[in-house]
Design a protein around this motif. Structure first.
Motif, short mmCIF file in Angstrom:
data_model
loop_
_atom_site.label_atom_id
_atom_site.label_comp_id
_atom_site.label_asym_id
_atom_site.label_seq_id
_atom_site.Cartn_x
_atom_site.Cartn_y
_atom_site.Cartn_z
N GLU A 185 0.76 -1.16 -0.02
CA GLU A 185 -0.16 0.06 -0.03
C GLU A 185 0.74 1.30 0.16
O GLU A 185 0.50 2.30 -0.45
N HIS A 186 2.04 1.14 0.56
CA HIS A 186 3.04 2.42 0.75
C HIS A 186 3.44 2.76 -0.88
O HIS A 186 4.06 3.73 -1.12
N LEU A 187 3.58 1.59 -1.49
CA LEU A 187 4.20 1.95 -3.02
C LEU A 187 2.78 2.49 -3.80
O LEU A 187 3.21 2.80 -5.14
N ARG A 188 1.56 2.71 -3.38
CA ARG A 188 0.62 3.10 -4.56
C ARG A 188 0.99 4.46 -4.77
O ARG A 188 1.28 5.42 -4.29
N MET A 189 0.64 4.66 -6.12
CA MET A 189 1.02 5.96 -6.83
C MET A 189 0.45 7.14 -6.11
O MET A 189 0.93 8.01 -5.84
N SER A 190 -0.80 6.88 -5.66
CA SER A 190 -1.54 7.97 -5.06
C SER A 190 -0.83 8.51 -3.56
O SER A 190 -1.13 9.67 -3.17
N ARG A 191 -0.13 7.61 -3.14
CA ARG A 191 0.78 7.92 -1.85
C ARG A 191 1.95 8.35 -1.94
O ARG A 191 2.60 8.69 -1.28
N ARG A 192 2.54 8.58 -3.39
CA ARG A 192 3.64 8.89 -3.79
C ARG A 192 3.80 9.96 -4.49
O ARG A 192 4.80 10.22 -5.48
N SER A 193 2.89 10.92 -4.21
CA SER A 193 2.80 11.96 -5.13
C SER A 193 4.09 13.08 -5.11
O SER A 193 4.63 13.54 -5.81
N GLU A 194 4.72 13.04 -3.83
CA GLU A 194 6.04 13.90 -3.65
C GLU A 194 7.15 13.32 -4.47
O GLU A 194 7.86 13.97 -5.12
N LEU A 195 7.15 12.06 -4.45
CA LEU A 195 8.31 11.56 -5.37
C LEU A 195 8.22 11.68 -6.74
O LEU A 195 8.93 11.91 -7.57
N CYS A 196 6.75 11.55 -7.19
CA CYS A 196 6.48 11.82 -8.64
C CYS A 196 6.99 13.16 -8.90
O CYS A 196 7.44 13.08 -9.99
N GLY A 197 6.41 13.92 -8.21
CA GLY A 197 6.64 15.45 -8.60
C GLY A 197 8.20 15.77 -8.62
O GLY A 197 8.60 16.52 -9.58
N ARG A 198 8.98 15.02 -7.75
CA ARG A 198 10.53 15.54 -7.48
C ARG A 198 10.96 14.92 -8.96
O ARG A 198 11.92 15.45 -9.38
N MET A 199 10.68 13.62 -9.25
CA MET A 199 11.28 13.07 -10.50
C MET A 199 11.11 13.90 -11.66
O MET A 199 11.92 14.06 -12.70
N LYS A 200 9.82 14.62 -11.80
CA LYS A 200 9.46 15.31 -12.92
C LYS A 200 10.44 16.49 -12.98
O LYS A 200 10.79 17.02 -14.04
N ARG A 201 10.45 17.04 -11.75
CA ARG A 201 11.28 18.53 -11.63
C ARG A 201 12.62 17.98 -12.02
O ARG A 201 13.32 18.88 -12.77
N GLU A 202 13.33 17.04 -11.33
CA GLU A 202 14.62 16.60 -11.73
C GLU A 202 14.95 16.60 -13.33
O GLU A 202 15.96 16.57 -13.75
N LEU A 203 13.96 15.60 -13.70
CA LEU A 203 13.95 15.54 -15.25
C LEU A 203 13.98 16.67 -15.93
O LEU A 203 14.84 16.97 -17.07
N GLU A 204 13.24 17.45 -15.61
CA GLU A 204 13.13 18.80 -16.28
C GLU A 204 14.27 19.67 -16.16
O GLU A 204 15.14 20.27 -17.35
N SER A 205 14.84 19.61 -15.12
CA SER A 205 16.06 20.21 -14.84
C SER A 205 17.30 19.72 -15.72
O SER A 205 18.14 20.39 -16.19
N LEU A 206 17.44 18.49 -15.45
CA LEU A 206 18.43 17.72 -16.46
C LEU A 206 18.31 17.91 -17.77
O LEU A 206 19.40 17.85 -18.30
N ASN A 207 17.04 18.14 -18.16
CA ASN A 207 17.23 18.26 -19.76
C ASN A 207 16.98 19.77 -20.16
O ASN A 207 16.79 19.95 -21.15
N GLY A 208 17.31 20.57 -19.18
CA GLY A 208 17.36 22.00 -19.41
C GLY A 208 15.85 22.43 -19.83
O GLY A 208 15.81 23.34 -20.72
N GLY A 209 14.82 21.87 -19.24
CA GLY A 209 13.39 22.05 -19.66
C GLY A 209 12.93 21.34 -20.51
O GLY A 209 13.37 20.18 -20.86
N ARG A 210 11.60 21.58 -20.99
CA ARG A 210 10.96 20.66 -22.01
C ARG A 210 10.97 21.12 -23.29
O ARG A 210 11.27 22.27 -23.65
N GLU A 211 11.08 19.93 -24.26
CA GLU A 211 11.18 20.21 -25.88
C GLU A 211 9.46 20.94 -26.01
O GLU A 211 8.55 20.72 -25.40
N GLN A 212 9.66 22.26 -26.99
CA GLN A 212 8.40 22.75 -27.20
C GLN A 212 7.76 22.20 -28.34
O GLN A 212 8.39 21.42 -29.16
#
Ligand code: 5GP
Length: 212
Positions: A185-212
């Motif tokens: 239950e701890h691994l449910r996506m709905s309980r891991r919103s913080e991890l999800c958000g962080r991964m998205k932010r880190e990937l954006e930063s690593l890629n220098g933003g998103r492609e338009q």
């Protein structure tokens, strides 16, 4: 912090072995807190105030209702039972998984207030085995056993509202299953919103933003 405590309700027929299951879960694993209910029923032999229940008078209980100090309460066989708020709040905030061992109406009530609650129903493998265990307790008169089996029939109507059903045949296996399902239950996506958000932010930063 992503690892917030989860609220888990464990219900089941009288004689299903919930008490032993809870005791073993707390002995075998850390990170769990078992909520201690308040009740107006008299203590049974060996039961301790503050450990098994808070044994209080009807006046004290109605005082707790009035002061909004209970998350839920119910009247069961002419006695009040209720879940004190303070301990649940404190334990969840500290990251512990909090277990409420309460009956079916209380489970419904908690699920309404906390939709994320995991509802677990514990049953013996068969109705015959349930009867055998109730008779085996020795302390129960045949009328009491009949009463408990009739109550089990009523409670069975609520079983399919639960998220999980555990068959308590082998207690050690059942404890492991309970622990494993809570871990999952701890691994449910709905309980891991913080991890999800962080991964998205880190990937954006690593890629220098998103492609338009
Ligand atoms: P017993 O008297 O055998 O300890 O408990 C009777 C029933 O009351 C059990 O099904 C138990 O799970 C339930 N119960 C215990 N505490 C609470 C509580 O705080 N709230 C509710 N709704 N049920 C409870």
């Amino acid at each position: 912090m992503d690892k917030k405590g989860i609220l888990i309700v464990v219900s089941g027929f009288s004689g299903a072995g919930k008490g032993t299951l809870m005791k073993k879960l707390l002995e075998d694993y850390s990170g769990y807190a078992l909520s201690v209910s308040a009740t107006t029923r008299a203590p049974r032999e060996g039961e301790l105030h503050g450990k098994d229940y808070y044994f209080i008078s009807r006046d004290e209980f109605t005082g707790m209702i009035r002061d909004n100090r209970l998350y839920e309460y119910t009247e069961y066989q002419n006695n009040y039972y209720g879940t004190p708020r303070a301990y649940v709040d404190e334990m969840l905030a500290s990251g512990k998984d909090v277990i409420l061992e309460i009956e079916v109406m209380g489970a419904e009530n908690i699920k309404k207030q906390f939709p994320d609650t995991v509802l677990v129903f514990v049953t013996p493998p068969s109705a015959e085995e349930l009867r055998r265990r109730l008779l085996g307790r020795g302390s129960e008169t045949p009328e009491k056993v009949r009463g408990r089996l009739m109550r089990a029939l009523q409670e069975a109507d609520y079983m399919d509202r639960y998220d999980y059903i555990l068959v308590n045949d082998d207690i050690d296996a059942c404890v492991k299953e309970l622990h494993n399902l809570i871990c999952t239950e701890h691994l449910r996506m709905s309980r891991r919103s913080e991890l999800c958000g962080r991964m998205k932010r880190e990937l954006e930063s690593l890629n220098g933003g998103r492609e338009q």
